[in-house]
Motif scaffolding. Structure first.
Motif, PDB file in Angstrom:
ATOM      1  N   PHE A 115     -21.117 -11.590  -5.203  1.00  0.00           N
ATOM      2  CA  PHE A 115     -21.174 -10.550  -4.162  1.00  0.00           C
ATOM      3  C   PHE A 115     -20.003 -11.034  -3.079  1.00  0.00           C
ATOM      4  CE2 PHE A 115     -25.261  -9.775  -6.139  1.00  0.00           C
ATOM      5  CZ  PHE A 115     -25.126  -8.488  -6.274  1.00  0.00           C
ATOM      6  N   SER A 116     -19.336 -10.079  -2.664  1.00  0.00           N
ATOM      7  CA  SER A 116     -18.270 -10.380  -1.786  1.00  0.00           C
ATOM      8  C   SER A 116     -18.112  -9.357  -0.450  1.00  0.00           C
ATOM      9  CB  SER A 116     -16.906 -10.829  -2.525  1.00  0.00           C
ATOM     10  OG  SER A 116     -16.251 -11.429  -1.383  1.00  0.00           O
ATOM     11  N   TYR A 117     -17.032  -9.488   0.292  1.00  0.00           N
ATOM     12  CA  TYR A 117     -16.839  -8.476   1.150  1.00  0.00           C
ATOM     13  C   TYR A 117     -15.253  -8.470   1.521  1.00  0.00           C
ATOM     14  CZ  TYR A 117     -16.306 -12.998   3.645  1.00  0.00           C
ATOM     15  OH  TYR A 117     -16.036 -14.346   3.967  1.00  0.00           O
ATOM     16  N   TYR A 118     -15.031  -7.357   2.152  1.00  0.00           N
ATOM     17  CA  TYR A 118     -13.545  -7.188   2.630  1.00  0.00           C
ATOM     18  C   TYR A 118     -13.170  -7.218   4.114  1.00  0.00           C
ATOM     19  CZ  TYR A 118     -15.483  -2.414   1.797  1.00  0.00           C
ATOM     20  OH  TYR A 118     -16.424  -1.349   1.749  1.00  0.00           O
ATOM     21  N   ALA A 119     -14.132  -7.041   5.016  1.00  0.00           N
ATOM     22  CA  ALA A 119     -13.882  -7.084   6.182  1.00  0.00           C
ATOM     23  C   ALA A 119     -13.347  -8.473   6.982  1.00  0.00           C
ATOM     24  CB  ALA A 119     -14.896  -6.696   7.028  1.00  0.00           C
ATOM     25  N   VAL A 120     -12.115  -8.693   6.403  1.00  0.00           N
ATOM     26  CA  VAL A 120     -11.293  -9.998   6.793  1.00  0.00           C
ATOM     27  C   VAL A 120      -9.831  -9.425   6.891  1.00  0.00           C
ATOM     28  CG1 VAL A 120     -12.785 -11.599   5.960  1.00  0.00           C
ATOM     29  CG2 VAL A 120     -11.063 -10.911   4.609  1.00  0.00           C
TER      30      VAL A 120
ATOM     31  N   TYR B 225      -6.057  -9.271   5.859  1.00  0.00           N
ATOM     32  CA  TYR B 225      -5.572  -9.104   4.219  1.00  0.00           C
ATOM     33  C   TYR B 225      -5.100 -10.540   3.847  1.00  0.00           C
ATOM     34  CZ  TYR B 225      -2.756  -8.112   0.093  1.00  0.00           C
ATOM     35  OH  TYR B 225      -2.208  -8.211  -1.043  1.00  0.00           O
ATOM     36  N   GLN B 226      -4.769 -11.284   4.577  1.00  0.00           N
ATOM     37  CA  GLN B 226      -4.140 -12.779   4.171  1.00  0.00           C
ATOM     38  C   GLN B 226      -5.239 -13.470   3.699  1.00  0.00           C
ATOM     39  OE1 GLN B 226      -1.002 -13.741   3.643  1.00  0.00           O
ATOM     40  NE2 GLN B 226      -2.202 -15.452   2.560  1.00  0.00           N
ATOM     41  N   ASP B 227      -6.421 -13.492   4.186  1.00  0.00           N
ATOM     42  CA  ASP B 227      -7.429 -14.088   3.934  1.00  0.00           C
ATOM     43  C   ASP B 227      -8.210 -13.540   2.572  1.00  0.00           C
ATOM     44  OD1 ASP B 227      -7.385 -15.594   6.131  1.00  0.00           O
ATOM     45  OD2 ASP B 227      -8.750 -14.783   7.357  1.00  0.00           O
ATOM     46  N   PHE B 228      -8.258 -11.945   2.697  1.00  0.00           N
ATOM     47  CA  PHE B 228      -8.650 -11.659   1.382  1.00  0.00           C
ATOM     48  C   PHE B 228      -7.787 -11.927   0.144  1.00  0.00           C
ATOM     49  CE2 PHE B 228      -9.299  -8.099  -1.532  1.00  0.00           C
ATOM     50  CZ  PHE B 228     -10.288  -7.940  -1.653  1.00  0.00           C
ATOM     51  N   ASN B 229      -6.553 -11.856   0.393  1.00  0.00           N
ATOM     52  CA  ASN B 229      -5.590 -12.172  -0.802  1.00  0.00           C
ATOM     53  C   ASN B 229      -5.749 -13.593  -1.392  1.00  0.00           C
ATOM     54  OD1 ASN B 229      -3.290 -11.987  -2.416  1.00  0.00           O
ATOM     55  ND2 ASN B 229      -2.121 -12.944  -0.857  1.00  0.00           N
ATOM     56  N   THR B 230      -5.919 -14.706  -0.188  1.00  0.00           N
ATOM     57  CA  THR B 230      -6.090 -15.905  -0.667  1.00  0.00           C
ATOM     58  C   THR B 230      -7.424 -16.084  -1.526  1.00  0.00           C
ATOM     59  OG1 THR B 230      -5.042 -16.711   1.235  1.00  0.00           O
ATOM     60  CG2 THR B 230      -6.413 -18.383   0.183  1.00  0.00           C
TER      61      THR B 230
ATOM     62  N   GLY C 170     -16.360   2.615  -0.900  1.00  0.00           N
ATOM     63  CA  GLY C 170     -14.977   2.239  -1.062  1.00  0.00           C
ATOM     64  C   GLY C 170     -13.979   2.930  -0.066  1.00  0.00           C
ATOM     65  N   THR C 171     -14.629   4.335   0.819  1.00  0.00           N
ATOM     66  CA  THR C 171     -13.877   4.689   2.141  1.00  0.00           C
ATOM     67  C   THR C 171     -13.543   3.704   3.044  1.00  0.00           C
ATOM     68  OG1 THR C 171     -15.873   5.655   2.686  1.00  0.00           O
ATOM     69  CG2 THR C 171     -14.408   7.104   1.420  1.00  0.00           C
ATOM     70  N   HIS C 172     -14.155   2.596   2.980  1.00  0.00           N
ATOM     71  CA  HIS C 172     -14.052   1.764   3.941  1.00  0.00           C
ATOM     72  C   HIS C 172     -13.367   0.572   3.795  1.00  0.00           C
ATOM     73  CE1 HIS C 172     -18.566   2.894   5.306  1.00  0.00           C
ATOM     74  NE2 HIS C 172     -17.935   3.808   5.612  1.00  0.00           N
ATOM     75  N   CYS C 173     -12.764   0.653   2.605  1.00  0.00           N
ATOM     76  CA  CYS C 173     -12.304  -0.706   2.166  1.00  0.00           C
ATOM     77  C   CYS C 173     -10.649  -0.358   2.181  1.00  0.00           C
ATOM     78  CB  CYS C 173     -12.320  -0.904   0.713  1.00  0.00           C
ATOM     79  SG  CYS C 173     -11.424  -2.478  -0.159  1.00  0.00           S
ATOM     80  N   PRO C 174      -9.880  -1.211   2.826  1.00  0.00           N
ATOM     81  CA  PRO C 174      -8.346  -0.922   3.124  1.00  0.00           C
ATOM     82  C   PRO C 174      -7.757  -0.861   1.805  1.00  0.00           C
ATOM     83  CG  PRO C 174      -9.046  -2.864   4.678  1.00  0.00           C
ATOM     84  CD  PRO C 174     -10.370  -2.534   3.516  1.00  0.00           C
ATOM     85  N   TYR C 175      -6.543  -0.091   1.597  1.00  0.00           N
ATOM     86  CA  TYR C 175      -5.976   0.196   0.591  1.00  0.00           C
ATOM     87  C   TYR C 175      -5.309  -0.851  -0.002  1.00  0.00           C
ATOM     88  CZ  TYR C 175      -2.148   1.683  -2.548  1.00  0.00           C
ATOM     89  OH  TYR C 175      -1.656   1.965  -3.543  1.00  0.00           O
ATOM     90  N   THR C 176      -4.886  -1.872   0.799  1.00  0.00           N
ATOM     91  CA  THR C 176      -4.015  -2.887   0.575  1.00  0.00           C
ATOM     92  C   THR C 176      -5.061  -3.803  -0.305  1.00  0.00           C
ATOM     93  OG1 THR C 176      -4.432  -3.853   2.496  1.00  0.00           O
ATOM     94  CG2 THR C 176      -2.270  -3.210   2.270  1.00  0.00           C
ATOM     95  N   SER C 177      -6.237  -4.392   0.241  1.00  0.00           N
ATOM     96  CA  SER C 177      -7.384  -4.948  -0.470  1.00  0.00           C
ATOM     97  C   SER C 177      -7.730  -4.337  -1.825  1.00  0.00           C
ATOM     98  CB  SER C 177      -8.785  -5.083   0.575  1.00  0.00           C
ATOM     99  OG  SER C 177      -8.313  -5.716   1.663  1.00  0.00           O
ATOM    100  N   SER C 178      -7.811  -3.098  -1.750  1.00  0.00           N
ATOM    101  CA  SER C 178      -8.630  -2.351  -3.204  1.00  0.00           C
ATOM    102  C   SER C 178      -7.221  -2.472  -4.061  1.00  0.00           C
ATOM    103  CB  SER C 178      -8.876  -1.100  -2.943  1.00  0.00           C
ATOM    104  OG  SER C 178      -7.839  -0.077  -2.307  1.00  0.00           O
TER     105      SER C 178
END
Length: 169
Positions: free
Chosen positions: A115-120, A122-127, A142-150
């Motif tokens: 289980f994870s999260y995407y409210a960080v 993009y660099q931290d998410f990507n890493t 999914g409507t809350h998730c930034p396009y770059t992260s998805s």
């Protein structure tokens, strides 16, 4: 499986209930799990069993030692009800690491669900997801998730162990 077969399982379970038997509910849950697509985008009102169906999707490969998956929400605290519901499905297949820093089901056969999260940023998410191979990715809300992260997660939705890739929003 055919709908008739699934209904026969429900009928048998009504006569002789087995808490370890997991059968999709008739309706939305059954339809969502029956769709054979690499990418599913599902919407609907509260109570339509989207969340529980996203957990049930894991059961398709839960016994495969090479199965790696993630289910994401906006923030860690948003995951609480999913984690609670996951016990109903996965307790017989492995153990859950209750650490807030490692919210992972480790399945007996070697696979895992994190289980994870995407409210960080993009660099931290990507890493965090760099180089990961995930057979199943589910972005909850999914409507809350930034396009770059998805979009980055789509590049991680790959697997070398002949497990069908599945991406759910």
């Amino acid at each position: 499986y055919t709908q008739e077969y699934i209904q026969s399982l429900r009928d048998k379970d009504k006569k002789h209930p087995d808490r370890l038997k997991i059968i999709a509910q008739r309706g939305g849950q059954e339809r969502m799990l029956a769709i054979d697509a690499d990418i599913k985008i599902v919407g609907g009102s509260r109570g339509g069993s989207k969340s529980f169906s996203s957990l049930m999707e894991v059961l398709k490969d839960i016994k495969n030692p090479d199965f790696h998956a993630t289910i994401l929400r906006n923030e860690k605290d948003d995951l609480q009800s999913l984690v609670t519901d996951s016990y109903k499905l996965f307790s017989q297949f492995g153990t859950y690491n209750k650490s807030q820093n490692d919210m992972t089901w480790n399945f007996t056969n070697g696979g895992w669900l994190k289980f994870s999260y995407y409210a960080v940023s993009y660099q931290d998410f990507n890493t965090r997801f760099l180089g990961r191979q995930l057979a199943y990715v589910c972005i909850h809300e999914g409507t809350h998730c930034p396009y770059t992260s998805s979009n980055h997660l789509l590049t991680n939705n790959r697997h070398a162990s002949q497990i069908p890739n599945r991406f759910r929003i």
